[in-house]
Design an enzyme around this catalytic site. Structure first.
Site, PDB file in Angstrom:
ATOM      1  N   GLU A 144      25.619  -4.298 -36.652  1.00  0.00           N
ATOM      2  CA  GLU A 144      24.187  -4.682 -37.594  1.00  0.00           C
ATOM      3  C   GLU A 144      24.449  -5.852 -37.360  1.00  0.00           C
ATOM      4  OE1 GLU A 144      22.044  -3.587 -40.101  1.00  0.00           O
ATOM      5  OE2 GLU A 144      21.988  -1.900 -38.458  1.00  0.00           O
ATOM      6  N   SER A 410      20.474  48.170 -70.901  1.00  0.00           N
ATOM      7  CA  SER A 410      21.718  49.073 -71.800  1.00  0.00           C
ATOM      8  C   SER A 410      23.244  48.351 -71.172  1.00  0.00           C
ATOM      9  CB  SER A 410      21.849  50.567 -71.108  1.00  0.00           C
ATOM     10  OG  SER A 410      20.691  51.480 -71.497  1.00  0.00           O
TER      11      SER A 410
END
Length: 716
Positions: A144, A410
């Site tokens: 860069e 249940s």
């Protein structure tokens, strides 16, 4: 007569030369040899003097050119200064400039300190440059801004090179921005592309270079740059793409990260691996050229390019992280720096739970038309050890474990039985399993069979609906609701007759938390996942102390409930979930039309609940609590309990049923029990005396066989 001629003058030329004219200077004296004093040959006698060429004033032209250049340069400097001054005026005063604080990161850790997930706007914590391997920051400099350590924030050479390459390539091939300029843009400016923004970028870059040392600038850059996929900073990127901290990345991985910032979306390795690897090769070449990496190391990195880490089981830890973020404000209302949240989750159990759930759905989900599931596992004190909110977090972030409210069927019955026990019933109390009508509602058993007079122990183990409804009517629906709420159910419950069969919707987390009171001996449980919170420098911000709801069940009642729910594993609907050597208890559940299948079971050390169904409420193909959920539960619990010393269930031994052979257990259930004994081929002792309905069938009917299939394959 021609002009300029005098009559009789012969050939005499009387015209004045330039030197003879006024102001023209004095005529040069003649010298010998027909030359004047300057060495020029004189005009022939009696002839016309050759016209002289004007002298070239080279010095004057160059001087004027230099003067014009200076003037233009000064005007250019004034113009540039004016532009800089104008754009600087659009920025805050230099003496008021400050690097904005980075949004805080929340690192969410497992109980062993390993990272589960990062949360916050950045996706990762701040790292110091000294924490990183040297080749990682160098990768960014090499690709860069190779003159990073030599320029003052703006690199004219780099700009010229970028312009040249862009022109020769007939397109935008490179940018001239330095790392400092990129940082300035990230910190202070919008992504707008304009000359104005570039000027402001340069001004801010110069300010940064004046304010900070080069390594400080590079550290700021590495913690702020965007890497795609919601990752800001090199730590977040390393975790996101490679599943490891930035300090642990290899040279190949560092090169891939360095190359990624040019175009995070296009070069993301989890989306375009070939492009990411090609860019990483360019980074490695630049690093070798600059001496940032040894040739042999580069050769190895090129031969073994980086690859993104595979998704770890669909990312179920993110469900835990989401829960943490939902409750974090309760513990730490405000913070402006990175924090670390220690959870109660065990990574091994989390992985085992996810595998058990996903494998079962992949294998049998299609056959039973089950699309989703959830699992919650916690210690009896409420500490969550594993939490799976769905089949695949990447596909759906909806957390079914904590948020989905479904009918428990249940699996809600233990609250009914507890209310009855607290009013004098015992596991040996007998109730009639026979048709019952409440207004226009006539509940039926799952099997459509009726057992006649049965003990509560047997009725709960076989999940007989009519007995549960009778008990609910005896104690009153309001008492059932109050009992469930006392144990920790917080969802609204409807106090009506059907509450006994679990028709009010609840979440899996609520149900598992409520069952915790049975496992721990009667103390109410508040499920929790956050154990402690610290600042990034270790300062304690929160630590969990003693909590809970206090005693919510009498110890004797706990023993009776554990004994009854233990029978579910011995002769009831959870027989296939039994784990040798352990006392286990629990309850299956199936909602109307098979829309929901549940199983919540526990040992003395761990409570685990499983829910299966479809998000849109579509009925399954007879998935019930006794099949898929029990199978998932056993697979997980076998791993979770492995290597542990068995822990007894509180108070159960006092109420444990006397040991019997398989045949005697089977025979205890009337025609169904007798059928079990017959089909298992084991001797059957004489049945115990009990009230029997008239005209009881003497042999196993087809309905009995169907019920057996349901009991051990499809039943609750």
């Amino acid at each position: 007569m021609p002009e300029g001629r005098v009559a009789g003058a012969g050939s005499l030329d009387l015209r004045l030369s330039r030197d003879d004219r006024a102001g023209g200077g004095v005529a040069a004296k003649r010298g010998t040899g027909g030359q004047d004093q300057r060495g020029r040959r004189a005009a022939p006698a009696g002839g016309r003097q050759a016209p002289r060429q004007p002298a070239k004033r080279r010095g004057s032209f160059l001087g004027r050119l230099a003067y014009a250049g200076i003037v233009l340069g000064l005007w250019a400097v004034i113009g540039v200064a004016g532009l800089v001054a104008y754009h600087a005026s659009q920025l805050p005063p230099i003496d008021q400039l400050a690097v904005p604080k980075r949004p805080p990161n929340i690192a969410i850790l497992a109980s062993d300190g390993s990272l589960l997930a990062n949360r916050g706007e950045t996706g990762g914590r701040v790292v110091g440059i000294k924490e990183l391997p040297p080749y990682l920051p160098r990768a960014f400099v090499a690709i860069e801004d190779r003159r990073f350590y030599g320029h003052l924030g703006v690199d004219p050479v780099g700009i010229a090179r970028a312009i040249t390459q862009n022109l020769t390539r007939r397109g935008v091939a490179q940018g001239g921005s330095t790392l400092t300029q990129q940082l300035a843009k990230n910190l202070f400016l919008t992504p707008e592309r304009s000359a104005s923004r570039k000027i402001q970028e340069a001004i801010l870059a110069l300010w940064l270079e004046h304010k900070y040392a080069k390594d400080e600038i590079l550290e700021l850059y590495l913690n702020r740059v965007y890497f795609g996929a919601g990752a800001y900073g090199v730590e977040a990127a390393a975790q996101r793409y490679f599943g490891k901290p930035a300090k642990s990345v290899s040279l190949a991985e560092a090169a891939m990260l360095g190359g990624l910032v040019q175009a995070p979306s296009r070069l993301a390795p989890n989306r375009n691996l070939p492009a990411a690897q090609a860019r990483a090769a360019q980074v490695l070449a630049a690093m070798q050229e600059l001496g940032f990496a040894k040739p042999q190391d580069v050769k190895v990195a090129l031969a073994q390019p980086a690859r993104p880490a595979g998704s770890r089981g669909g990312g179920s830890a993110n469900y835990v992280a989401d829960l943490v973020m939902d409750v974090l404000d309760d513990y730490v209302p405000k913070f402006d720096t990175d924090i670390v949240v220690q959870t109660t989750v065990d990574t091994g159990l989390q992985a085992a739970a996810e595998k058990a759930l996903v494998d079962e759905l992949n294998t049998k989900g299609g056959r039973y038309n089950v699309g989703q599931g959830a699992l919650v596992s916690m210690r009896p004190d409420g500490a969550i050890r594993a939490l799976i909110g769905g089949r695949d977090y990447a596909q759906s972030q909806f957390n079914r474990a904590t948020t989905a409210k479904r009918q428990p069927g249940s699996s809600f019955k233990p609250f009914v039985y507890l209310a009855a026990v607290e009013r004098g019933a015992t596991p040996d109390t007998v109730r009639e399993d026979a048709p019952i009508r409440i207004g226009n509602w006539q509940p039926e058993n799952y099997s459509h069979q009726y057992e006649g007079a049965v003990s509560l122990r047997q009725a709960l183990a076989l999940s007989l609906n009519t007995v549960a409804v009778r008990l609910g009517q005896e104690v009153g629906p309001k008492a059932v609701v109050q009992t469930a709420q006392r144990l920790g159910i917080t969802s609204p419950l409807q106090a009506n007759g059907s509450i006994a069969l679990g028709t009010s919707e609840v979440t899996p987390l609520e149900m598992v938390g409520a069952y915790g009171a049975f496992a721990n001996g009667g103390t109410g449980v508040i499920p929790y996942v956050v154990a402690s919170v610290k600042s990034v420098d270790g300062k304690p911000l929160y630590k969990r102390g003693e909590g809970g709801l206090g005693r919510v069940i009498d110890p004797n009642a706990v023993g009776m409930m554990n004994a009854m729910m233990h029978e579910t594993f011995v002769s009831g609907t959870a027989r296939k979930g039994d784990i040798a050597g352990w006392d286990l208890a629990g309850k299956t559940g199936t909602s109307q039309d098979f829309r929901d299948a549940w199983f919540i079971g526990y040992s003395g050390s761990l409570v685990t609940g499983v829910w299966l169904g479809n998000d849109d409420g579509e009925p399954t193909k007879k998935a019930s609590g006794g099949n898929l959920p029990v199978e998932i539960w056993k697979t997980y619990m076998s791993v979770a309990l492995k290597g542990q010393a068995p822990v007894p269930l509180p108070g159960m031994n006092r109420w444990r049923r006397a040991p019997e052979t398989t045949a005697s257990v089977a025979s205890a259930g009337g025609p169904v029990g007798g059928l079990l004994g017959t089909l298992l081929g084991e001797p059957q002792p004489a049945p115990q005396p009990r009230q029997a309905p008239a005209q009881r069938p003497r042999g196993p009917s087809q309905d009995d066989r169907n019920f057996l299939e349901k009991l051990f394959g499809l039943g609750e």
